[in-house]
Design a protein around this motif. Structure first.
Motif, PDB file in Angstrom:
ATOM      1  N   ARG A 418      -3.085 -24.908  18.411  1.00 40.78           N
ATOM      2  CA  ARG A 418      -1.498 -25.384  18.365  1.00 40.78           C
ATOM      3  C   ARG A 418      -0.810 -24.734  17.232  1.00 40.78           C
ATOM      4  O   ARG A 418      -1.203 -24.919  16.171  1.00 40.78           O
ATOM      5  CB  ARG A 418      -1.369 -26.847  18.145  1.00 40.78           C
ATOM      6  CG  ARG A 418      -1.992 -27.476  19.452  1.00 40.78           C
ATOM      7  CD  ARG A 418      -1.783 -29.020  19.648  1.00 40.78           C
ATOM      8  NE  ARG A 418      -2.439 -29.702  20.654  1.00 40.78           N
ATOM      9  CZ  ARG A 418      -3.578 -30.159  20.988  1.00 40.78           C
ATOM     10  NH1 ARG A 418      -4.514 -30.020  19.998  1.00 40.78           N
ATOM     11  NH2 ARG A 418      -3.983 -30.722  22.215  1.00 40.78           N
ATOM     12  N   VAL A 419       0.401 -23.937  17.419  1.00 38.80           N
ATOM     13  CA  VAL A 419       1.044 -23.331  16.456  1.00 38.80           C
ATOM     14  C   VAL A 419       1.927 -24.364  15.619  1.00 38.80           C
ATOM     15  O   VAL A 419       2.623 -24.933  16.221  1.00 38.80           O
ATOM     16  CB  VAL A 419       1.789 -22.184  17.086  1.00 38.80           C
ATOM     17  CG1 VAL A 419       2.677 -21.497  15.792  1.00 38.80           C
ATOM     18  CG2 VAL A 419       0.857 -21.092  17.659  1.00 38.80           C
ATOM     19  N   ILE A 420       1.633 -24.403  14.259  1.00 36.59           N
ATOM     20  CA  ILE A 420       2.603 -25.148  13.443  1.00 36.59           C
ATOM     21  C   ILE A 420       3.588 -24.015  12.905  1.00 36.59           C
ATOM     22  O   ILE A 420       4.718 -24.377  12.886  1.00 36.59           O
ATOM     23  CB  ILE A 420       1.643 -25.722  12.198  1.00 36.59           C
ATOM     24  CG1 ILE A 420       0.792 -26.609  12.800  1.00 36.59           C
ATOM     25  CG2 ILE A 420       2.600 -26.359  11.212  1.00 36.59           C
ATOM     26  CD1 ILE A 420      -0.314 -27.239  11.541  1.00 36.59           C
ATOM     27  N   LYS A 421       3.403 -22.943  12.579  1.00 41.64           N
ATOM     28  CA  LYS A 421       4.205 -21.898  12.061  1.00 41.64           C
ATOM     29  C   LYS A 421       3.901 -20.426  12.596  1.00 41.64           C
ATOM     30  O   LYS A 421       2.809 -20.131  12.573  1.00 41.64           O
ATOM     31  CB  LYS A 421       4.258 -21.793  10.503  1.00 41.64           C
ATOM     32  CG  LYS A 421       5.277 -20.782   9.778  1.00 41.64           C
ATOM     33  CD  LYS A 421       5.168 -21.286   8.301  1.00 41.64           C
ATOM     34  CE  LYS A 421       3.876 -20.502   7.671  1.00 41.64           C
ATOM     35  NZ  LYS A 421       4.075 -20.361   6.242  1.00 41.64           N
ATOM     36  N   GLY A 422       4.733 -19.845  13.067  1.00 39.05           N
ATOM     37  CA  GLY A 422       4.478 -18.320  13.538  1.00 39.05           C
ATOM     38  C   GLY A 422       4.911 -18.484  14.884  1.00 39.05           C
ATOM     39  O   GLY A 422       5.550 -19.086  15.476  1.00 39.05           O
ATOM     40  N   CYS A 423       4.278 -17.357  15.747  1.00 42.96           N
ATOM     41  CA  CYS A 423       4.566 -17.026  16.914  1.00 42.96           C
ATOM     42  C   CYS A 423       3.474 -17.290  17.952  1.00 42.96           C
ATOM     43  O   CYS A 423       3.570 -18.255  18.928  1.00 42.96           O
ATOM     44  CB  CYS A 423       4.751 -15.651  17.000  1.00 42.96           C
ATOM     45  SG  CYS A 423       5.168 -15.042  18.926  1.00 42.96           S
ATOM     46  N   GLY A 424       2.269 -16.820  17.707  1.00 44.98           N
ATOM     47  CA  GLY A 424       1.178 -17.237  18.708  1.00 44.98           C
ATOM     48  C   GLY A 424       1.292 -16.205  19.691  1.00 44.98           C
ATOM     49  O   GLY A 424       1.720 -15.296  19.780  1.00 44.98           O
ATOM     50  N   PRO A 427       6.918 -16.131  21.619  1.00 39.47           N
ATOM     51  CA  PRO A 427       8.040 -16.890  20.796  1.00 39.47           C
ATOM     52  C   PRO A 427       8.119 -18.182  21.439  1.00 39.47           C
ATOM     53  O   PRO A 427       8.125 -18.264  22.631  1.00 39.47           O
ATOM     54  CB  PRO A 427       9.299 -16.050  20.916  1.00 39.47           C
ATOM     55  CG  PRO A 427       8.509 -14.615  20.850  1.00 39.47           C
ATOM     56  CD  PRO A 427       7.472 -14.535  21.849  1.00 39.47           C
ATOM     57  N   LYS A 428       7.804 -19.382  20.729  1.00 36.52           N
ATOM     58  CA  LYS A 428       8.247 -20.540  21.169  1.00 36.52           C
ATOM     59  C   LYS A 428       7.095 -21.229  22.008  1.00 36.52           C
ATOM     60  O   LYS A 428       7.747 -22.201  22.947  1.00 36.52           O
ATOM     61  CB  LYS A 428       9.671 -20.771  21.700  1.00 36.52           C
ATOM     62  CG  LYS A 428      10.657 -20.603  20.605  1.00 36.52           C
ATOM     63  CD  LYS A 428      12.176 -20.680  21.156  1.00 36.52           C
ATOM     64  CE  LYS A 428      13.239 -20.302  20.215  1.00 36.52           C
ATOM     65  NZ  LYS A 428      14.599 -20.462  20.499  1.00 36.52           N
ATOM     66  N   SER A 429       5.996 -20.494  22.424  1.00 36.35           N
ATOM     67  CA  SER A 429       5.181 -20.948  23.320  1.00 36.35           C
ATOM     68  C   SER A 429       4.381 -22.278  22.706  1.00 36.35           C
ATOM     69  O   SER A 429       4.190 -23.117  23.386  1.00 36.35           O
ATOM     70  CB  SER A 429       3.885 -19.897  23.593  1.00 36.35           C
ATOM     71  OG  SER A 429       3.200 -19.736  22.442  1.00 36.35           O
ATOM     72  N   GLY A 430       4.531 -22.474  21.354  1.00 41.21           N
ATOM     73  CA  GLY A 430       3.691 -23.602  20.602  1.00 41.21           C
ATOM     74  C   GLY A 430       2.100 -23.372  20.774  1.00 41.21           C
ATOM     75  O   GLY A 430       1.480 -24.301  20.300  1.00 41.21           O
ATOM     76  N   PHE A 431       1.700 -22.471  21.362  1.00 38.49           N
ATOM     77  CA  PHE A 431       0.252 -22.134  21.287  1.00 38.49           C
ATOM     78  C   PHE A 431      -0.238 -20.742  20.867  1.00 38.49           C
ATOM     79  O   PHE A 431       0.470 -19.915  21.010  1.00 38.49           O
ATOM     80  CB  PHE A 431      -0.290 -22.763  22.534  1.00 38.49           C
ATOM     81  CG  PHE A 431      -0.319 -24.229  22.972  1.00 38.49           C
ATOM     82  CD1 PHE A 431      -1.215 -24.968  22.573  1.00 38.49           C
ATOM     83  CD2 PHE A 431       0.668 -24.484  23.688  1.00 38.49           C
ATOM     84  CE1 PHE A 431      -0.998 -26.216  22.855  1.00 38.49           C
ATOM     85  CE2 PHE A 431       1.013 -25.932  23.895  1.00 38.49           C
ATOM     86  CZ  PHE A 431      -0.239 -26.645  23.739  1.00 38.49           C
ATOM     87  N   ASP A 432      -1.524 -20.591  20.478  1.00 38.60           N
ATOM     88  CA  ASP A 432      -2.046 -19.197  20.336  1.00 38.60           C
ATOM     89  C   ASP A 432      -3.224 -19.167  20.844  1.00 38.60           C
ATOM     90  O   ASP A 432      -3.925 -19.944  21.018  1.00 38.60           O
ATOM     91  CB  ASP A 432      -2.198 -19.034  18.746  1.00 38.60           C
ATOM     92  CG  ASP A 432      -2.961 -17.691  18.445  1.00 38.60           C
ATOM     93  OD1 ASP A 432      -2.472 -16.605  18.763  1.00 38.60           O
ATOM     94  OD2 ASP A 432      -3.968 -17.852  18.085  1.00 38.60           O
ATOM     95  N   GLY A 433      -3.676 -17.904  21.369  1.00 39.55           N
ATOM     96  CA  GLY A 433      -5.065 -17.420  21.787  1.00 39.55           C
ATOM     97  C   GLY A 433      -5.446 -18.334  23.004  1.00 39.55           C
ATOM     98  O   GLY A 433      -4.659 -18.671  23.751  1.00 39.55           O
ATOM     99  N   ALA A 434      -6.707 -17.963  23.560  1.00 44.37           N
ATOM    100  CA  ALA A 434      -7.390 -18.617  24.500  1.00 44.37           C
ATOM    101  C   ALA A 434      -8.668 -18.868  24.534  1.00 44.37           C
ATOM    102  O   ALA A 434      -9.325 -18.229  23.513  1.00 44.37           O
ATOM    103  CB  ALA A 434      -6.836 -17.684  25.806  1.00 44.37           C
ATOM    104  N   GLN A 435      -9.156 -19.633  25.253  1.00 44.76           N
ATOM    105  CA  GLN A 435     -10.786 -19.781  25.189  1.00 44.76           C
ATOM    106  C   GLN A 435     -11.136 -20.432  26.677  1.00 44.76           C
ATOM    107  O   GLN A 435     -10.355 -21.055  27.451  1.00 44.76           O
ATOM    108  CB  GLN A 435     -11.115 -20.648  23.969  1.00 44.76           C
ATOM    109  CG  GLN A 435     -10.315 -22.151  24.163  1.00 44.76           C
ATOM    110  CD  GLN A 435     -10.771 -22.897  23.081  1.00 44.76           C
ATOM    111  OE1 GLN A 435     -11.774 -22.988  22.646  1.00 44.76           O
ATOM    112  NE2 GLN A 435      -9.740 -23.953  22.643  1.00 44.76           N
TER     113      GLN A 435
END
Length: 510
Positions: A418-424, A427-435
């Motif tokens: 879950r993105v606190i700061k940054g893009c991931g 933009p504005k997705s709120g999440f980064d990466g996958a698993q």
């Protein structure tokens, strides 16, 4: 204290990888410990190892290390021009930490050089306002006679800053005296006079045997040898560029072995450095064309060209081998490595390469697109979602940095953070990466620099090999990196003639 006139000292080398970066770092630490406010500076750096500053600007990792040695915040003025090789004879040009475009050598030198020089002047003037001492780093050799008229990294910048020059020569490859004499011989007289001292680096032998040569070279070039630095295999500091990986000796044997793909255009490979400090863990670099072999996990690091490197993996057969192994062992992708793990990389406008869109490895249900957004340059934070092999990491705040042009959209798989700061992912997705169960990817460079996240990963591997987990006791990586920096500064200071250094620089070091 800020002096009335900033002292500029430039460290140049007789060749690439002579040791300029580490000598600059050591001098930054030495001057800083003496109460001076010190800044590193490299006017033009060609490197795929970069970092995002707190201003969300991109600079070379070497200047970040040097700023850390000086005890100051990294800033884009410390590396005003960064060239990131992308394809043959083409680089992404970063000016003051922001992309200025992809350029071939001819375009850069004939159409952009004046803008680059202007940026260099602006940065140098800005640093002079705030710092007592600027320790500058050259690039390659100052004696590339075919490039003297277009120099943006060595003697022209020394003239611009009115800097005294220390020349570093690498003795480990042999021919050290010839390289010193040849450098002096090929330089114009006015540049030759700027060199105030010589440092011989990476010495492994008996100094008494070397001394007759030192006395002769001093007579030949008329400049003193300030010291001979011993080769120290115990130093563990970030490397300048991927060429140094050929010399870097990772601890390759341990009860746990983590394989790392050495991609043709590998970038930000410092992401894997913390794993080497994990007890029981060995790191093995795997070249394209080699068998992956018996590893407990596989990491696909960043790359300056995801599509071209994915094609190389596919043509070599490694992509299929990785897809098969992902059913048995953890596979982790970072930035470009993450993009390759997905189902497709879409590049309709040929932003990433001339190849266009390609099929990915298909291990993660992710599609990546190029050309939709400008390059993401950000210091970032996130918390693990807590699935799969990272199920025990929920709640930890992870710090990292992002440097990517592609954006990724998930299908039937969970995000990693879950993105606190940054893009991931975008933009504005709120999440980064996958698993999924055993495979994961992220846009967060530096993710393994987070101790608990890294330890949860290696403890998962330990448990899988019948070993006891270590838990979250002590971050050896952070402690040993600071130890290495202090050790480097002491090594340089102990082996330089400090009185002679002060005399030739006309500057008080006491």
């Amino acid at each position: 204290m800020v002096s009335a006139e900033t002292k500029c000292i430039m460290v140049q080398g007789t060749a690439s990888n002579a040791g300029k970066s580490v000598v600059v770092a050591a001098l930054c630490r030495m001057f800083s410990q003496r109460g001076y406010r010190v800044a590193p500076f490299k006017s033009q750096n060609m490197s795929l190892n970069s970092f995002t500053t707190s201003e969300n600007r991109e600079i070379a990792m070497a200047q970040v290390l040097q700023a850390d040695a000086a005890g100051v915040e990294p800033h884009h003025h410390m590396n005003p021009v960064l060239l990131k090789p992308k394809e043959d004879f083409t680089s992404q040009v970063i000016v003051h930490g922001q992309p200025a475009g992809d350029m071939n050598f001819y375009h850069y030198q004939h159409n952009f050089r004046d803008q680059a020089l202007k940026a260099i002047k602006e940065s140098l003037d800005a640093l002079k306002k705030d710092y007592d001492v600027i320790i500058m780093e050259g690039a390659g050799s100052p004696a590339e006679i075919n490039m003297l008229d277009v120099d943006l990294a060595n003697m022209q910048i020394a003239r611009l800053a009115d800097a005294d020059v220390i020349l570093v020569a690498d003795i480990d490859k042999g021919g050290v005296f010839a390289s010193i004499a040849g450098t002096f011989q090929l330089l114009p007289p006015e540049d030759r006079q700027r060199i105030k001292g010589i440092v011989i680096n990476k010495f492994r032998g008996n100094l008494d045997i070397l001394m007759p040569g030192i006395r002769q070279i001093e007579e030949i070039v008329g400049v003193p040898v300030l010291g001979v630095l011993p080769f120290d295999p115990g130093l563990r500091l970030p490397e300048e560029d991927s060429a140094s990986l050929s010399e870097r000796k990772y601890r390759s044997h341990g009860q746990i072995t983590v394989g790392v793909l050495r991609l043709p255009r590998i970038s930000n490979f410092t992401d894997i450095d913390p794993l080497e400090y994990e007890p029981d863990v060995g790191v093995r670099l795997i070249e394209i064309g080699e068998d992956i072999g018996d590893v407990d996990a596989l990491i696909i690091p960043g790359t300056r060209n995801s599509i071209s490197d994915l094609v190389a993996l596919t043509e070599s057969g490694l992509a299929d081998e990785i897809a098969s192994l992902s059913q048995e062992i953890p596979v982790f992708g970072i930035c470009g490595g993450y993009q390759m793990l997905g189902r497709k990389i879409i590049d309709r406008t040929l932003k990433e390469s001339n190849i266009g869109s390609v099929e990915g490895m298909g291990i993660l249900d992710v599609k990546t697109s190029f050309g939709e957004v400008e390059k993401i340059i950000s210091q970032s934070q996130g918390t693990p979602v807590g699935q799969g092999i990272f199920s025990r990491t929920t709640g930890e705040v992870l710090n990292g940095y992002e440097l990517h042009e592609g954006i990724s959209r998930l299908g039937d798989c969970k995000p990693l953070l879950r993105v606190i700061k940054g893009c991931g992912n975008y933009p504005k997705s709120g999440f980064d990466g996958a698993q999924n169960d055993l495979t994961a990817g992220t846009y967060f460079h530096g993710i393994f620099h987070n101790f608990q996240f890294r330890r949860s990963f290696t403890d998962y591997l330990r448990i899988g090999n019948g070993l006891e987990p270590l838990g979250y006791q002590k971050d050896d990586f952070k402690d040993l990196r600071e130890f290495s920096m202090e050790r480097l500064a002491n090594l340089v200071e102990d082996n330089l003639n400090m009185d002679e250094l002060q005399r030739v620089l006309h500057f008080d070091l006491i």
